[in-house]
Structure formats: C-alpha cells, structure tokens
Design an enzyme around this catalytic site. Structure first.
Site, PDB file in Angstrom:
ATOM      1  N   HIS A 172       6.012  -1.821   2.099  1.00 11.11           N
ATOM      2  CA  HIS A 172       4.686  -2.348   1.751  1.00 11.11           C
ATOM      3  C   HIS A 172       4.828  -3.706   1.071  1.00 11.11           C
ATOM      4  CE1 HIS A 172       0.504  -1.903   0.031  1.00 11.11           C
ATOM      5  NE2 HIS A 172       1.032  -2.700  -0.884  1.00 11.11           N
ATOM      6  N   GLU A 173       5.712  -3.795   0.079  1.00 12.09           N
ATOM      7  CA  GLU A 173       5.857  -5.053  -0.659  1.00 12.09           C
ATOM      8  C   GLU A 173       6.464  -6.144   0.216  1.00 12.09           C
ATOM      9  OE1 GLU A 173       4.239  -5.263  -3.264  1.00 12.09           O
ATOM     10  OE2 GLU A 173       3.974  -3.126  -3.636  1.00 12.09           O
ATOM     11  N   HIS A 222       3.804  -7.571   2.347  1.00  8.46           N
ATOM     12  CA  HIS A 222       2.881  -8.466   1.650  1.00  8.46           C
ATOM     13  C   HIS A 222       3.263  -9.930   1.854  1.00  8.46           C
ATOM     14  CE1 HIS A 222      -0.267  -6.339  -0.284  1.00  8.46           C
ATOM     15  NE2 HIS A 222       0.497  -5.606  -1.065  1.00  8.46           N
ATOM     16  N   GLU A 230      -3.803  -5.353   1.649  1.00 10.46           N
ATOM     17  CA  GLU A 230      -3.161  -4.076   1.317  1.00 10.46           C
ATOM     18  C   GLU A 230      -3.060  -3.176   2.538  1.00 10.46           C
ATOM     19  OE1 GLU A 230      -1.719  -3.541  -1.457  1.00 10.46           O
ATOM     20  OE2 GLU A 230      -2.477  -5.299  -2.520  1.00 10.46           O
ATOM     21  N   ASP A 286       0.246  -1.550   4.052  1.00 10.22           N
ATOM     22  CA  ASP A 286       0.411  -0.106   4.248  1.00 10.22           C
ATOM     23  C   ASP A 286       0.879   0.213   5.658  1.00 10.22           C
ATOM     24  OD1 ASP A 286      -0.288   0.620   1.679  1.00 10.22           O
ATOM     25  OD2 ASP A 286      -2.367   1.121   2.174  1.00 10.22           O
ATOM     26  N   HIS A 333      -7.153  -2.308  -2.772  1.00  9.14           N
ATOM     27  CA  HIS A 333      -6.505  -1.227  -2.037  1.00  9.14           C
ATOM     28  C   HIS A 333      -7.555  -0.256  -1.485  1.00  9.14           C
ATOM     29  CE1 HIS A 333      -3.694  -2.566  -5.189  1.00  9.14           C
ATOM     30  NE2 HIS A 333      -2.731  -2.294  -4.319  1.00  9.14           N
ATOM     31  N   ARG A 381      -5.127   5.611   2.712  1.00  7.45           N
ATOM     32  CA  ARG A 381      -3.800   4.994   2.782  1.00  7.45           C
ATOM     33  C   ARG A 381      -2.824   5.929   3.506  1.00  7.45           C
ATOM     34  NH1 ARG A 381      -2.328   1.709  -2.663  1.00  7.45           N
ATOM     35  NH2 ARG A 381      -0.970   0.701  -1.117  1.00  7.45           N
TER      36      ARG A 381
END
Length: 732
Positions: free
Chosen positions: A561-562, A565, A624, A628, A691, A697
């Site tokens: 996920h990060e 980003h 976000e 995800d 989010h 999610r």
C-alpha cells in the site's frame, strides 16, 4: 495508511545512494507452488495463539464468495462492542489499545537514572494523570493563557480595537498558540526542490471537522447546534459570574457566520489533488501584490518566525497552496461588523477549543454534546489512555524509546526490511506487462521504485544511551509534575520551534518526526520514503508465529500500500528524488487517468448503510483506493515468490488444515480491517477521511483481484466476490 493526514503532511526521507536491485523476471500467479500439506503442523504457543485469533474472528456460516468481510470478520465485529467512549472499534484500534497499555506501564515505572528527556516524558504523564490537581486549578491556567493572547473580549476582557494589529496577531496565533484560524503556515521541504526547506501558506482548518459541515445542509443541521452550544457553554464557564448571556450568544452566532464565510472561500478536497496546480512559488512582495490583502504578509510571517528569532525580507520565497483563498480573506474579515474584535474572539476560541482536552473535568464537559454529534461518543476514554496518548504525541522519541526497549522484538525490524525488498520487486515485476505505459515511463517508474527509502522501527539514537541527541532535542521543554496545562503549551511551542527552525537549513532526510510507538504507516512523496513504526510491526500485522502467507497478506499488504502511494494520483506527480516533476509521457498519463476514473466511479457507486446510506466519495479516496488495490496484488505476488524460494512449504496452523495458504493470505489481509462504527463517526469518516471504510478496503480490492475468486473457488460472473473482468478496475 490511516492518518490522519495528518499530520502527516511533512513526513520525510530519501536515500539517493541506495543500491537498486535488479528487476527480476516476472513470476506469474500461476507458477506451481509447494503443496500446502508439505509442512508439519506447528503446535508452538505462537502458532496456537495465531490460529485462535484467526478462527475466533470468522463467521464460518457466511459465504466468502458472497461477502468476504463478513466471512473473515463477522464474529469479531459481533464480539467487539463499541464502548461509550469510542466512535468505532477495529483491529487497528485494538492494537493501538495494546500499545497504549504498554506505554502506561513503562511511563508509570519510577524515575531512576534515565535520560533527562525520558524523565520529562514520565513527569508529563504524571501531570496528566493528576486529575485532582487539574480540577483544583479550574479555569485559572486557561485564563492566564488568554491574558497572554491579548484577552477574550466575549468574556469581558478589555479590548482596544485601535491597538489591534491584524497581521502580527495572526502570526502570533499561528506560531505561539498553534491555531490555523485564518491562514495555515509551516516550514517544510520545497516540493520542487526537496533538499531545501521553505515557508508554506495554505487555507486554514475550521472549528467543525471540515467545510462540508458548514455548507452541507444536513450535516450543518446535525452538528452546528451542538458546536454552538459548546462555544456558548465554554465562554460562559470562563466568564464565570460576570458572564453576559446576550453578548455570548451574539458572539457565538457571529463566529459561526464567520466560519461559514471562510468555508465558502475554501477549495474542497476534490479540487486539491493536483499538486502541480496547487504549487505557487513567489516572493513575499509578489504575494502581497497578488492577493492585495489587508494582511501585511511580511509582518505576518516575521511575527510567526519571531519564535525562532528569524527575520525575513520581502524577497523571501514562499509557497502558496491557496492563492484564491488568500485573495478573499481580506473581504471575509472586513465584511464583518467590528471585525477586529470578532477576529480576536474567534482566534481565542480556536485556541480554547484546541486546549479543551487539557482542562478541568467541568470545562471538558462543555464539549460533550459536540463530540457526540461528530463522533457518537458519550463519555471520555479512561484517563490512563488519554495520558499515554498525550505523552506519546508530545514526547514521541522518549516514549518511543521506552516502548522499543520494553516490547519490540528486534528481529521484526529485519523481517520487515526483507519484506519491503520483496514488495519492491513485486511492484517492479508488474511494469513489463503494463501495456498502458510506454517504455520510457516504465523505466522512470522502475527508477522511482528503486529509490524508495524504507524507514523501519525506530531511529537508533533513541536506544543509544551514549548519544545525547534525544536530550538535546527536548532541552527547551519545561515540565512540572503539577502543571499539565502549562506543560502542553511548552511542548506546543517546542514543536513550532522545531518546525520553523528548519528554515535556512537543508532537509534532513533521515529525520524521524513520527513516534515509533504508533500503529500506522506512511508514505512521504517529497522524500519518496515509506515509514513503518515499531508499533505496527506486531500481531496481527506481523507475527513470527503465523504462516508467511498471513504476514504477506497483513503487513505485506501495508507495505505494498505504501509503495503504491508513490504511484497514486498524488504520489505519481513526484519523482524518485521527491521533487514535483512530471516523469510521465502524455499517453501514459492519459491511460492512468482513465484507469483512475474507473476506480472513482466504482467506489462512488457504493452506499454504506452505517452512514445513513450515504455514498463513498471515490474522488477524495482515490489515492488510498489505488494504494489498497495495488498493495494487495503486490503482496500476493511477493508471497508467490516466497513460496518458490521456500520449497519446504509454509507454516500450518492447528485447526486450520482445511484452508489453503492462498486462503490464509486473504484472511490475513482482511482481518486487519475488522471493525464497526457509530453512525455519527461513519458520516464524519465519509466526509473527512481520505480512506474508504475498512469493510470496503476488504471487499473492493478482493473483487478487483481475480486471484481471490480463484483462491475460494468462486464462480466468475455469478458470485459477488468474483465479477467478470469488465466489471473490475485496476491501476497497478
């Protein structure tokens, strides 16, 4: 990952000298994996605990192909009731509660020969816990602060409008008292030159959660009356016997009307995703000409910077993110009756509102109707929880040091670093098959992925007793065991000085400005840095006693996920060195936008019964959601590679023999998002949170990823969780 966006806006880090691993050949998800039954069932205490945690969360009567969130989290959501002092309950919050309990224990240990900064953190915690002392002081500490701020006219303090200097007053409030009542200001890395710090100005925060609470009729009707009551009750309590009810009610109405005007001039979040369009660099003199403002920007900035003894001239460069708002702020102010008095009343109110948590129980009670309206809470958290959180926020490194030394397994740091490399390679392995990108853009994306700098666990200096950096960093913070409110102000000024003091200094790419003892993770586009504090590197996110499949599904998904980003609608505007720089070809960017729009439409079509049936905001949550959906794919690919590299097979847990490792991967992913929400907080979340709610999610990325449907033997085009390809969305 859940942040408050916090916060967050100035996370750092970039290591341009990091060696770039070679891009491996693509491993397809159809590569034969070792048999799930090869390994012996693990019966260690860790494995038994992990198996119990997994099974006890599930609703085995639900069908994973119909509603995977209910299947993975149904029992957990039933068993975990939302307490009166909570707005929601979730796996995330449960782990945060566990961390808070550890902090309580280590902060309550007697002070011995510890470093000075740790002693200050413990004394700060003690001052917070001494509620009898806090209550005995009543409004006295607040009144002292109000006097320092120039008085609060609404409670009867004298006020001479002829001596009111708007520019200097705004600068003083933004720095010394930390309110962004009219204009936000901070010092941080320049988006176009990430090695340099620069002064930055933006539109402000508001008293209610965001502009929608003023401009949306339903939200306004549901919240504004309690906000107004909070204001009136606080003003009345501070004024005491001399309270003038008529004057107080009139000022409360003026302030709300004032904030409506501010909100109306602010750009909505949906219009603030294009960093290129938001970035406006100019000198202070040019800012004055551009805005034609009643605010003297040189005076404002110099007033703010005076806390660190820095003086700027009209030739100083600044970055402006809301030029239209800054143009309008003069009209907003001057269009009010007795506007100098109104601005003073408003600024003091915003400071008082921000300090309510640190006051006596009687004064804290004035906000109860407001917190119920915005969060659904009807009581305060346990005092120890409040104080451990406050100590962690104000003394992040000393408290982080106590946490790491007490409860953080060092091997988790190394394991996470290895998984970061696994996920980095997984992301890169997708690039050759992305037919919507041209070759040069793929090369640029690979370069940026290689330059992502992982910051994991904690900075080494906080556990090194021979390094005095931590004591030096907190040397200017004054802490008394019986003066909690004053301690807060000292810590607040320290934070501002730390930020503003960076002007003229090069950016420190190794700086940590988040506590190690928090359950969260972050990506900083201006540093191309991913951050995984020690607090999140524990069960259920990472557990050496659970199968690698579940670790890749849980912390692996967070890592993915990060990383993603860096390539979402915001992060993709920055290059590998953290600079706002277009590295996309026109055709690749157009294709990216088409794929992003698919995701915007997909999420916007979802209604959430918990939030009165309101729809998700696919535009505001796009970044976000991209992260995800990309994160789960990368984590799965990384796990497939792990299986190939570990032919002996994965751990098998007792009582879970019927589950394949692929199924456990998705369970590990889903169960970090178990949770439920109160209606008021659910509405607020859809309005303010970038989010999507935890339920979605889990559901949407799973539906978009065909390997989920295959793992649970769902019927494509028939079962909800395994739609046909044309009904899915994918960016990465």
């Amino acid at each position: 990952m859940t942040v408050a966006t916090i916060v967050l806006a100035v996370l750092y880090g970039l290591n341009v000298n990091q060696a770039a691993p070679e891009t491996p050949p693509v491993v397809t998800t159809t590569t034969p994996a070792p048999s799930d039954t090869q390994a012996t069932i693990c019966e260690s205490d860790q494995c038994v605990s992990a198996a119990s945690r997994i099974v006890n969360a599930m609703n085995l009567e639900a069908q994973p192909c119909d509603d995977f969130f209910e299947y993975a989290c149904g029992a957990w959501n039933v068993d975990h009731l939302i307490a009166d002092d909570q707005s929601s309950v979730s796996t995330f919050n449960g782990l945060r509660e566990d961390v808070a309990k550890i902090l309580k224990r280590v902060l309550e240990k007697p002070i011995t020969t510890e470093r000075d900064s740790i002693k200050k953190a413990k004394n700060f915690y003690s001052s917070c816990m001494d509620t009898a002392q806090i209550d005995s002081l009543g409004a006295a500490p607040l009144k002292t602060l109000i006097t320092e701020m120039g008085g609060w006219p609404v409670v009867g303090d004298s006020f001479d409008a002829s001596k009111f200097d708007l520019s200097k007053t705004l600068g003083k409030f933004v720095s010394i008292y930390g309110t962004y009542g009219l204009v936000s200001m901070w010092v941080g890395s320049d988006d176009r030159k990430s090695t340099e710090n620069i002064i930055q100005l933006d539109q402000p925060s508001l008293g209610m959660p965001n502009r929608d609470y003023y401009l949306d009729a339903d939200k306004y009707a549901a919240t504004a009356p309690s906000y107004r009551k909070y204001m009136v009750d606080m003003m009345t309590a501070v004024a005491g016997a001399s309270a003038d009810a008529t004057a107080i009610n009139a000022v409360a109405d003026q302030i709300i009307d004032f904030e409506i005007a501010i909100a109306s001039s602010m750009a909505p979040d949906s219009e603030r995703r294009d960093s290129e369009a938001l970035y406006n660099k100019m000198t202070i003199a040019e800012l004055q000409t551009t805005t034609n403002s009643a605010i003297n920007w040189s005076a404002y900035i110099n007033s703010a910077m005076s806390v660190v003894g820095t003086t700027v001239t009209s030739t100083e460069n600044v970055v402006i993110y809301a030029p239209e708002y800054l143009k309008n702020v003069t009209d907003i102010i001057n269009g009010r009756f007795d506007h100098h008095r109104l601005v003073q009343n408003y600024l003091v109110w915003r400071v008082v509102k921000g300090r309510t948590s640190y006051l006596s129980s009687t004064l804290r009670a004035t906000r109860d109707p407001y917190t119920q309206a915005t969060s659904g809470t009807t009581s305060e958290p346990a005092r120890w929880r409040t104080c451990s959180d406050s100590s962690n926020s104000n003394f992040p490194m000393p408290v982080g040091s106590l946490f790491v030394q007490d409860s953080f397994p060092e091997e988790n740091k190394a394991a996470t670093l290895q998984m970061v490399e696994d996920l980095r390679l997984a992301f890169k392995s997708f690039l050759p098959t992305n037919d919507w990108m041209d070759d040069q853009t793929k090369t640029n994306a690979e370069t940026k992925a290689d330059l992502i700098n992982p910051i994991i666990g904690y900075p080494d200096y906080i556990t090194d007793t021979t390094d005095n950096k931590m004591d030096q960093d907190y040397a200017d913070v004054t802490v008394g065991v019986a003066t909690y409110f004053d301690n807060i102000q000292s810590a607040a000024i320290h934070n501002v000085k730390t930020s503003y003091g960076k002007l003229r200094l090069p950016v420190d790419f190794e700086e940590w400005i988040t506590s190690p003892a928090i359950v969260n993770a972050f990506y900083s586009p201006s540093r191309n840095q991913i951050v995984f504090p020690a607090g999140i590197l524990q069960p259920p996110f990472y557990d050496a006693g659970q199968p690698s499949s579940m670790n890749y599904g849980a912390i692996g998904m967070v890592i993915g996920h990060e990383i993603t980003h860096g390539f979402d609608n915001s992060g993709a505007q920055f290059d590998g060195y953290g600079n706002l720089n277009n590295w996309w070809s026109n055709s690749s960017k157009e294709n990216f936008n088409v794929r992003s729009q698919c995701m915007i439409d997909q999420y916007s079509a979802i209604s959430w019964d918990t939030a009165k049936g309101l729809h998700l905001n696919g535009e505001n949550t796009l970044g976000e959601n991209i992260a995800d959906n990309g994160g789960i794919r990368e984590a799965y690919e990384a796990y497939k590679r792990w299986q190939v590299a570990n032919p002996g097979g994965d751990l098998r847990l007792p009582g879970l023999g019927e589950f394949t490792q692929d199924q456990l991967f998705f369970l590990g992913y889903a169960q970090v998002w178990c949770g439920t929400y109160k209606e008021e907080y659910a509405v607020r979340m859809l309005t303010t949170d970038p989010h999507s709610p935890g339920k979605f999610r889990v559901l949407v990325p799973s539906e978009n990823f065909p390997e989920f449907g295959k793992a649970f033997n769902c019927k494509q085009g028939v079962d909800t969780m395994y739609p046909n390809p044309e009904d899915t969305c994918r960016v990465w």
